[in-house]
Scaffold this active site. Sequence first.
Site, PDB file in Angstrom:
ATOM      1  N   LYS A 264      52.755 138.271 -10.308  1.00  0.00           N
ATOM      2  CA  LYS A 264      53.864 137.460  -9.812  1.00  0.00           C
ATOM      3  C   LYS A 264      53.537 136.772  -8.495  1.00  0.00           C
ATOM      4  O   LYS A 264      53.961 135.653  -8.245  1.00  0.00           O
ATOM      5  CB  LYS A 264      55.126 138.307  -9.639  1.00  0.00           C
TER       6      LYS A 264
ATOM      7  N   LYS B  41      54.404 137.813 -24.592  1.00  0.00           N
ATOM      8  CA  LYS B  41      55.704 138.480 -24.707  1.00  0.00           C
ATOM      9  C   LYS B  41      56.819 137.428 -24.823  1.00  0.00           C
ATOM     10  O   LYS B  41      56.752 136.394 -24.158  1.00  0.00           O
ATOM     11  CB  LYS B  41      55.893 139.310 -23.428  1.00  0.00           C
TER      12      LYS B  41
ATOM     13  N   LYS C 106      62.333 134.906 -21.266  1.00  0.00           N
ATOM     14  CA  LYS C 106      63.376 133.930 -20.932  1.00  0.00           C
ATOM     15  C   LYS C 106      62.819 132.807 -20.067  1.00  0.00           C
ATOM     16  O   LYS C 106      63.458 131.776 -19.901  1.00  0.00           O
ATOM     17  CB  LYS C 106      64.554 134.619 -20.244  1.00  0.00           C
TER      18      LYS C 106
END
Length: 343
Positions: free
Chosen positions: A119, A202, A205
């Site tokens: 991240k 994966k 969203k």
Amino acid sequence: MTEVVHTPRVFSGIQPSGGLTLGNYLGAMKRFVELQDAGEMPTIFCMVDLHAITVWQDPVRLRHATRELCAGFIAAGIDPEKSILFNQSQVPEHAQLAWIFNCVARMGWMGRMTQWKDKAGKNSENASLGLFAYPALMAADIMIYHATHVPVGEDQKQHLELTRDIAIKFNNDYDVNFFPVVEPVIEGAATRVMSLRDGSKKMSKSDPSDMSRINLTDDADTIARKIRKAKTDPAPLPDNVEGLADRPEARNLVNIYAALADTTPEAVIADHAGQQFGTFKPSLADLAVAKLAPISEEMDRLMQDVDQIDRILGRGAERAREIAAPILERTYDIVGMVRAQGA
Ligand code: TRP
């Protein structure tokens, strides 16, 4: 040092950082409902809004996402009477214990977290301090309830190992046996639901393509269309699961089918061996619509009455604090903080 036997308790959390997908439902919520309904252990489920803001969140969208996540939990089958359902920021003990854990965890441990590395990326100098400390807050979420069972996806396993390390170091440093050492609960056919466009990624969203995911707010037509258009290979379904090994897209659809039908990939393959995707996909679409449309309708209905959702979250937070407050008090006491008399 006395041995403390910890009563089994389930805790898990989901970030309110955008819409809910089939991945959240099959990978998390459906298992949460099973744990709740099994009735063997008390279950606590949290919308981790403090975690969400470790990266920028628009305030209006964050508030909406938190309420929608609450509606999603309930629509999926979490009963706010049976389980404790609340948002993290309403229970200040999470952040208070997280501070103590910030002082127990080591910089080196945090720096090795793959989620941090992914991240923060190359520009870690510009990442928030909260993003670095994220796993200590997660450890506090769990430990503030002395939770012993934590259902999470594979991607959170490293954070749970860190939670164990923090609990062990705290217990050692203060020569107590206060915090339990948690067990990850990682199981189930479709724990990892993959993208409908790329079976190696994966379902997320944040994927730029909406066709890559099924949102819990999608209507029946959209769900069916996304499944019909899902990427696959030209071969028919094999007659055993080993035949799916090098076929990530095919495997993903079989896993999704199995999870939605409450069965195993083996059973799905036994029923559909030799079928072309032109036949399998419509069956999967029908199944998905049958299972998901009622959830999206119920979410819609719940979102009509936001005050009711806020009342549910408020009540959940009260119940959560009844467990969390004494554990924080005891922690402060162990650490050597002076407390008011008779508190
Ligand atoms: N980090 C988890 C995720 O991204 C969410 C989370 C926060 C969590 N606190 C938790 C999960 C405590 C389990 C227990 O999925």
